[in-house]
Design an enzyme around this catalytic site. Sequence first.
Site, PDB file in Angstrom:
ATOM      1  N   ARG A 107       0.810  -1.237   0.000  1.00  0.00           N
ATOM      2  CA  ARG A 107       0.000   0.000   0.000  1.00  0.00           C
ATOM      3  C   ARG A 107       0.835   1.275   0.000  1.00  0.00           C
ATOM      4  O   ARG A 107       0.359   2.343   0.379  1.00  0.00           O
ATOM      5  CB  ARG A 107      -0.976   0.022   1.175  1.00  0.00           C
ATOM      6  CG  ARG A 107      -1.938  -1.137   1.147  1.00  0.00           C
ATOM      7  CD  ARG A 107      -3.172  -0.877   1.965  1.00  0.00           C
ATOM      8  NE  ARG A 107      -3.979  -2.075   2.007  1.00  0.00           N
ATOM      9  CZ  ARG A 107      -3.863  -3.000   2.947  1.00  0.00           C
ATOM     10  NH1 ARG A 107      -2.997  -2.844   3.933  1.00  0.00           N
ATOM     11  NH2 ARG A 107      -4.611  -4.076   2.918  1.00  0.00           N
ATOM     12  N   LYS A 129       3.081  11.410 -11.867  1.00  0.00           N
ATOM     13  CA  LYS A 129       2.183  10.496 -12.593  1.00  0.00           C
ATOM     14  C   LYS A 129       2.985   9.269 -12.970  1.00  0.00           C
ATOM     15  O   LYS A 129       3.960   9.375 -13.734  1.00  0.00           O
ATOM     16  CB  LYS A 129       1.714  11.145 -13.898  1.00  0.00           C
ATOM     17  CG  LYS A 129       0.630  12.144 -13.798  1.00  0.00           C
ATOM     18  CD  LYS A 129       0.141  12.355 -15.232  1.00  0.00           C
ATOM     19  CE  LYS A 129      -0.497  13.653 -15.473  1.00  0.00           C
ATOM     20  NZ  LYS A 129      -0.772  13.868 -16.905  1.00  0.00           N
ATOM     21  N   GLU A 171      10.185  16.571 -25.951  1.00  0.00           N
ATOM     22  CA  GLU A 171       9.527  17.180 -24.774  1.00  0.00           C
ATOM     23  C   GLU A 171      10.034  18.610 -24.539  1.00  0.00           C
ATOM     24  O   GLU A 171       9.283  19.479 -24.090  1.00  0.00           O
ATOM     25  CB  GLU A 171       9.743  16.322 -23.520  1.00  0.00           C
ATOM     26  CG  GLU A 171       9.126  14.925 -23.583  1.00  0.00           C
ATOM     27  CD  GLU A 171       7.582  14.903 -23.541  1.00  0.00           C
ATOM     28  OE1 GLU A 171       6.955  15.961 -23.412  1.00  0.00           O
ATOM     29  OE2 GLU A 171       7.029  13.782 -23.657  1.00  0.00           O
ATOM     30  N   LYS A 213       8.485  22.283 -15.997  1.00  0.00           N
ATOM     31  CA  LYS A 213       7.574  21.192 -15.604  1.00  0.00           C
ATOM     32  C   LYS A 213       7.203  21.312 -14.122  1.00  0.00           C
ATOM     33  O   LYS A 213       6.030  21.169 -13.743  1.00  0.00           O
ATOM     34  CB  LYS A 213       8.237  19.843 -15.904  1.00  0.00           C
ATOM     35  CG  LYS A 213       7.446  18.642 -15.415  1.00  0.00           C
ATOM     36  CD  LYS A 213       6.584  18.030 -16.464  1.00  0.00           C
ATOM     37  CE  LYS A 213       5.657  16.949 -15.930  1.00  0.00           C
ATOM     38  NZ  LYS A 213       5.893  15.636 -16.465  1.00  0.00           N
ATOM     39  N   ASN A 231      -0.018  18.080 -22.054  1.00  0.00           N
ATOM     40  CA  ASN A 231      -0.446  16.998 -22.955  1.00  0.00           C
ATOM     41  C   ASN A 231      -0.386  17.415 -24.421  1.00  0.00           C
ATOM     42  O   ASN A 231      -0.825  16.656 -25.295  1.00  0.00           O
ATOM     43  CB  ASN A 231      -1.870  16.545 -22.606  1.00  0.00           C
ATOM     44  CG  ASN A 231      -1.930  15.901 -21.239  1.00  0.00           C
ATOM     45  OD1 ASN A 231      -0.969  15.267 -20.810  1.00  0.00           O
ATOM     46  ND2 ASN A 231      -3.039  16.074 -20.547  1.00  0.00           N
ATOM     47  N   HIS A 234       0.242  14.911 -27.102  1.00  0.00           N
ATOM     48  CA  HIS A 234       0.157  13.577 -26.493  1.00  0.00           C
ATOM     49  C   HIS A 234      -1.141  12.830 -26.795  1.00  0.00           C
ATOM     50  O   HIS A 234      -1.219  11.641 -26.524  1.00  0.00           O
ATOM     51  CB  HIS A 234       0.351  13.678 -24.972  1.00  0.00           C
ATOM     52  CG  HIS A 234       1.797  13.857 -24.593  1.00  0.00           C
ATOM     53  ND1 HIS A 234       2.547  14.932 -25.004  1.00  0.00           N
ATOM     54  CD2 HIS A 234       2.644  13.079 -23.853  1.00  0.00           C
ATOM     55  CE1 HIS A 234       3.774  14.821 -24.524  1.00  0.00           C
ATOM     56  NE2 HIS A 234       3.867  13.710 -23.831  1.00  0.00           N
ATOM     57  N   HIS A 238       0.055   9.532 -27.971  1.00  0.00           N
ATOM     58  CA  HIS A 238      -0.104   8.301 -27.182  1.00  0.00           C
ATOM     59  C   HIS A 238      -0.858   7.235 -27.961  1.00  0.00           C
ATOM     60  O   HIS A 238      -0.573   6.050 -27.849  1.00  0.00           O
ATOM     61  CB  HIS A 238      -0.837   8.604 -25.872  1.00  0.00           C
ATOM     62  CG  HIS A 238       0.091   9.034 -24.781  1.00  0.00           C
ATOM     63  ND1 HIS A 238      -0.343   9.486 -23.560  1.00  0.00           N
ATOM     64  CD2 HIS A 238       1.444   9.058 -24.714  1.00  0.00           C
ATOM     65  CE1 HIS A 238       0.699   9.779 -22.800  1.00  0.00           C
ATOM     66  NE2 HIS A 238       1.788   9.537 -23.479  1.00  0.00           N
ATOM     67  N   HIS A 248       8.603   7.292 -27.940  1.00  0.00           N
ATOM     68  CA  HIS A 248       7.687   8.303 -27.396  1.00  0.00           C
ATOM     69  C   HIS A 248       7.912   9.679 -28.041  1.00  0.00           C
ATOM     70  O   HIS A 248       6.961  10.358 -28.423  1.00  0.00           O
ATOM     71  CB  HIS A 248       7.888   8.389 -25.870  1.00  0.00           C
ATOM     72  CG  HIS A 248       6.985   9.388 -25.216  1.00  0.00           C
ATOM     73  ND1 HIS A 248       5.623   9.203 -25.102  1.00  0.00           N
ATOM     74  CD2 HIS A 248       7.239  10.598 -24.653  1.00  0.00           C
ATOM     75  CE1 HIS A 248       5.088  10.245 -24.484  1.00  0.00           C
ATOM     76  NE2 HIS A 248       6.045  11.113 -24.200  1.00  0.00           N
TER      77      HIS A 248
HETATM   78  N1  GLY Z   1       5.636  11.126 -14.646  1.00  0.00           N
HETATM   79  C1  GLY Z   1       5.402  12.210 -15.485  1.00  0.00           C
HETATM   80  C2  GLY Z   1       4.423  13.178 -14.974  1.00  0.00           C
HETATM   81  O1  GLY Z   1       4.035  13.141 -13.820  1.00  0.00           O
HETATM   82  O2  GLY Z   1       3.992  14.030 -15.720  1.00  0.00           O
END
Ligand code: GLY
Length: 337
Positions: A107, A129, A171, A213, A231, A234, A238, A248
Amino acid sequence: MKKTIQFSSATVHFYFDTAFAELEKLVPKEQTIILTDENVHGKHKKKFAQWKVIILPAGEAHKNQSTVDNVIEQMIALGADRKTTLVGVGGGVITDITGYVAGIFMRGISFGFVPTSILAMVDAAIGGKNGVDVGMYKNMVGLIRQPSFLLYDYSLLATLPTEEWINGFAEIIKHSCIKDRKMFVELQQQKIRTFQKDPAALAKLIRHNADIKIKVVQQDEFEQGERKLLNFGHTIGHAIENLYQIPHGHAISIGMGVACKVSSAVNGFKETAEVLQLLKQYGLPPQFDFDKEATYKILQADKKKQGQQVNYILLQKIGKAIVHPIGFDELAAIIDR
Ligand code: GLY
């Protein structure tokens, strides 16, 4: 150089321009497991001596639930418990798997990243993410959970294949398109080789892009608004990445090309030629004749979908992006034109 960043959910320590050897000062060796891939391990074997290491086959094709189960079984065999820290040393696939496994193992355990590619340094390792693909569907399962630290050792880039440099610049160009016209103009005056030969310029560029970022994620960690801008490129990117098994950076380059076309149709964006030219200058494909039917089918399951619309990122001008909900039919009609 240490920089501590407060995100809404957590505090994250960024160690910029820091040697890999410093890792042992950040985490105790006996309570740490490093997750890496066979490419990174093969090139930096000595660095991993005396650490507990799990080595995965390289590549997006392995970013899936079966790899996650395999990693967890290896962690159990290595004696992992709730006090273990998982450290991902690698590119975006490794950082994604690391963050996801750390989020679900018992967890949730703590984790950190040592990004080894430009793409991971400026994008994939930042933001929390982390997830894995399900068949064709990119990052379909995952979570938003921040690492405790990121360690940037730019010397790791010395062994990065040129193809991966090209991926990373996709990117960087994306950041310039959505947020930073000045950087776009600077990139127009350079090429990848310039940065390969000039470590100081490269370190500055990576740091600047990491800061872009970080700032966006600080404003909107859980992607309610501003973060959606990241995005750009993307949505189509994607969809075609796993369909054609392309890198990518290439996929989002093609996605940015499409997004420029949509921006021009919907928004009167006038700088498509400049964006396509910059992508080409950095070895990226701005266009690709993809199977529309197959791509739209994948788009229907996109996380950015809301009913029969998708939140598409458009450019108003270079350096200024907006979120624009667009119907699938309208999107398909513009792309097919
Ligand atoms: N791991 C990439 C993001 O959080 O955007």
